[in-house]
Design an enzyme around this catalytic site. Structure first.
Site, mmCIF file in Angstrom:
data_model
loop_
_atom_site.group_PDB
_atom_site.id
_atom_site.type_symbol
_atom_site.label_atom_id
_atom_site.label_comp_id
_atom_site.label_asym_id
_atom_site.label_seq_id
_atom_site.Cartn_x
_atom_site.Cartn_y
_atom_site.Cartn_z
ATOM 1 N N ARG A 140 -10.399 25.790 -5.280
ATOM 2 C CA ARG A 140 -9.115 26.439 -4.549
ATOM 3 C C ARG A 140 -8.533 27.575 -5.166
ATOM 4 O O ARG A 140 -8.929 27.941 -6.488
ATOM 5 C CB ARG A 140 -8.172 25.439 -4.209
ATOM 6 C CG ARG A 140 -7.589 24.862 -5.611
ATOM 7 C CD ARG A 140 -6.352 24.358 -5.166
ATOM 8 N NE ARG A 140 -5.827 23.516 -6.310
ATOM 9 C CZ ARG A 140 -5.296 24.153 -7.505
ATOM 10 N NH1 ARG A 140 -5.030 25.374 -7.493
ATOM 11 N NH2 ARG A 140 -5.056 23.198 -8.424
ATOM 12 N N GLY A 153 -5.118 29.314 -6.783
ATOM 13 C CA GLY A 153 -4.015 29.099 -7.671
ATOM 14 C C GLY A 153 -4.426 28.426 -8.839
ATOM 15 O O GLY A 153 -5.408 28.467 -9.291
ATOM 16 N N ASP A 154 -3.335 27.968 -9.635
ATOM 17 C CA ASP A 154 -3.544 27.580 -11.247
ATOM 18 C C ASP A 154 -3.713 26.024 -11.177
ATOM 19 O O ASP A 154 -4.342 25.516 -10.623
ATOM 20 C CB ASP A 154 -2.550 28.392 -12.141
ATOM 21 C CG ASP A 154 -2.850 28.257 -13.568
ATOM 22 O OD1 ASP A 154 -2.991 27.452 -14.291
ATOM 23 O OD2 ASP A 154 -3.019 29.581 -13.758
ATOM 24 N N ILE A 155 -2.913 25.644 -12.201
ATOM 25 C CA ILE A 155 -2.915 24.013 -12.399
ATOM 26 C C ILE A 155 -1.905 23.497 -11.507
ATOM 27 O O ILE A 155 -0.660 23.906 -11.545
ATOM 28 C CB ILE A 155 -3.085 23.869 -14.010
ATOM 29 C CG1 ILE A 155 -3.444 22.309 -14.188
ATOM 30 C CG2 ILE A 155 -1.514 23.808 -14.404
ATOM 31 C CD1 ILE A 155 -3.837 22.314 -15.539
ATOM 32 N N TYR A 176 -0.382 19.211 -10.257
ATOM 33 C CA TYR A 176 -0.617 17.780 -10.580
ATOM 34 C C TYR A 176 -0.473 16.901 -9.092
ATOM 35 O O TYR A 176 0.144 17.304 -8.456
ATOM 36 C CB TYR A 176 0.780 17.066 -11.589
ATOM 37 C CG TYR A 176 0.794 15.474 -11.327
ATOM 38 C CD1 TYR A 176 -0.032 14.612 -11.929
ATOM 39 C CD2 TYR A 176 1.987 15.037 -10.750
ATOM 40 C CE1 TYR A 176 0.154 13.295 -11.732
ATOM 41 C CE2 TYR A 176 1.933 13.633 -10.583
ATOM 42 C CZ TYR A 176 1.472 12.827 -11.181
ATOM 43 O OH TYR A 176 1.384 11.651 -10.995
ATOM 44 N N HIS A 177 -1.240 15.981 -9.127
ATOM 45 C CA HIS A 177 -1.339 15.108 -7.912
ATOM 46 C C HIS A 177 -1.038 13.614 -8.488
ATOM 47 O O HIS A 177 -1.640 13.176 -9.319
ATOM 48 C CB HIS A 177 -2.508 15.092 -7.202
ATOM 49 C CG HIS A 177 -2.897 16.439 -6.257
ATOM 50 N ND1 HIS A 177 -1.815 17.049 -5.694
ATOM 51 C CD2 HIS A 177 -3.989 17.149 -6.532
ATOM 52 C CE1 HIS A 177 -2.484 18.383 -5.153
ATOM 53 N NE2 HIS A 177 -3.508 18.331 -5.739
ATOM 54 N N GLY A 218 -5.185 22.629 0.283
ATOM 55 C CA GLY A 218 -3.785 22.484 1.110
ATOM 56 C C GLY A 218 -2.494 22.626 0.526
ATOM 57 O O GLY A 218 -2.244 23.387 -0.438
ATOM 58 N N ALA A 258 0.869 20.039 -1.333
ATOM 59 C CA ALA A 258 1.208 18.411 -2.089
ATOM 60 C C ALA A 258 2.798 18.791 -2.241
ATOM 61 O O ALA A 258 3.332 19.630 -2.768
ATOM 62 C CB ALA A 258 0.613 18.616 -3.417
ATOM 63 N N CYS A 266 1.443 25.490 -12.064
ATOM 64 C CA CYS A 266 0.723 26.870 -11.251
ATOM 65 C C CYS A 266 0.991 27.884 -12.218
ATOM 66 O O CYS A 266 1.125 29.038 -11.803
ATOM 67 C CB CYS A 266 1.752 27.117 -10.024
ATOM 68 S SG CYS A 266 1.970 25.475 -8.878
#
EC number: 2.3.1.181
Length: 245
Positions: A94, A96-98, A100-101, A180, A182, A198
């Site tokens: 995707r 974007g950068d980093i 967390y989920h 998508g 979060a 991010c």
């Protein structure tokens, strides 16, 4: 050649699902839509198949994901530290950068043929943000955008202590979307301390429960978000039997 329009969107509630398992299933659904579009190019309009659309809600066990152009240095943990904490880590496809989920978060994966709605990626991202902004407003949380930054933010005007409450990162190909948003609802925010979220060093991350001082009913928030997205995109949502990732 004209495109047969299908605004019907199948809603799937995957519950708690391993990140890689969900990613693989997304890829399958995404490829299925792309394959139909490629086949349709060789057909007269009357013979074309309708392309499917999906809106998926789920949440993941603790995981960090890095976008394709992200900086691996924004993960502040070693591989052994991740293993010790039981946290997964994936470099994914995707934008974007980093991020967390984890538990207490609503992860939304719209897998849409945007030619059924509109062919404008900027508008697509704004509609996702608007769905979240309207959902937060239902709970008395004023949220909006900060120019040049994706996602949904609090204190987005005065910017005294701007903080991100919803991260976004998508992939599109042939006008088909995946990945998508979060939204942090009851999320344990300490997990964001192990990354530069991010890639942004001077902004905080927050959640709905941190702002309101109470845990929220995750299903209630999901239902509101689903309704707002359906209205914005003019989706005709339908649900069949529960399909797991």
């Amino acid at each position: 050649m004209n495109h047969k329009i299908n605004k019907r969107v199948k809603f799937l509630e995957w519950g708690t699902v391993d990140y890689k398992q969900a990613w693989d299933r997304q890829e399958e659904l995404f490829k299925g839509i792309v394959d139909v579009k490629i086949a349709n190019r060789k057909k007269e309009e009357k013979d074309q198949e309708l392309t499917e659309n999906f809106l998926i809600f789920c949440n993941h066990p603790h995981v960090y994901t890095l976008g394709k152009s992200g900086d691996a240095g924004n993960l502040l943990m070693t591989e052994s530290m991740l293993k010790m904490r039981g946290i997964d880590y994936y470099h994914i496809n995707r934008g974007g950068d980093i991020t967390y989920h984890g538990p207490g978060q609503i992860v939304g994966y719209p897998i849409l043929d945007l030619e059924n709605f509109f062919t404008d990626i900027h508008k697509y991202m704004r509609f996702l943000e608007d769905g979240v902004i309207r959902t937060l407003a239902d709970y008395g949380i004023e949220a909006g955008r900060i120019e040049g930054l994706t996602g949904v933010w609090l204190d987005f005007e005065k910017k005294i202590r701007p903080r991100k409450i919803c991260a976004m990162g998508v992939k599109t190909s042939r006008w088909v979307s995946m990945h998508g948003l979060a939204l942090n609802v009851n999320t344990e925010l300490s997990y964001f301390n192990n990354i530069v979220p991010c890639g942004i060093t001077d902004k905080e991350v927050t959640s709905m429960n941190a702002e309101l001082g109470r845990d929220l009913d995750l299903k209630e928030v999901e239902d509101k978000l689903k309704a707002h997205l359906a209205e914005l995109f003019e989706m005709v949502l339908f649900e069949s039997e529960i399909e797991k990732a």
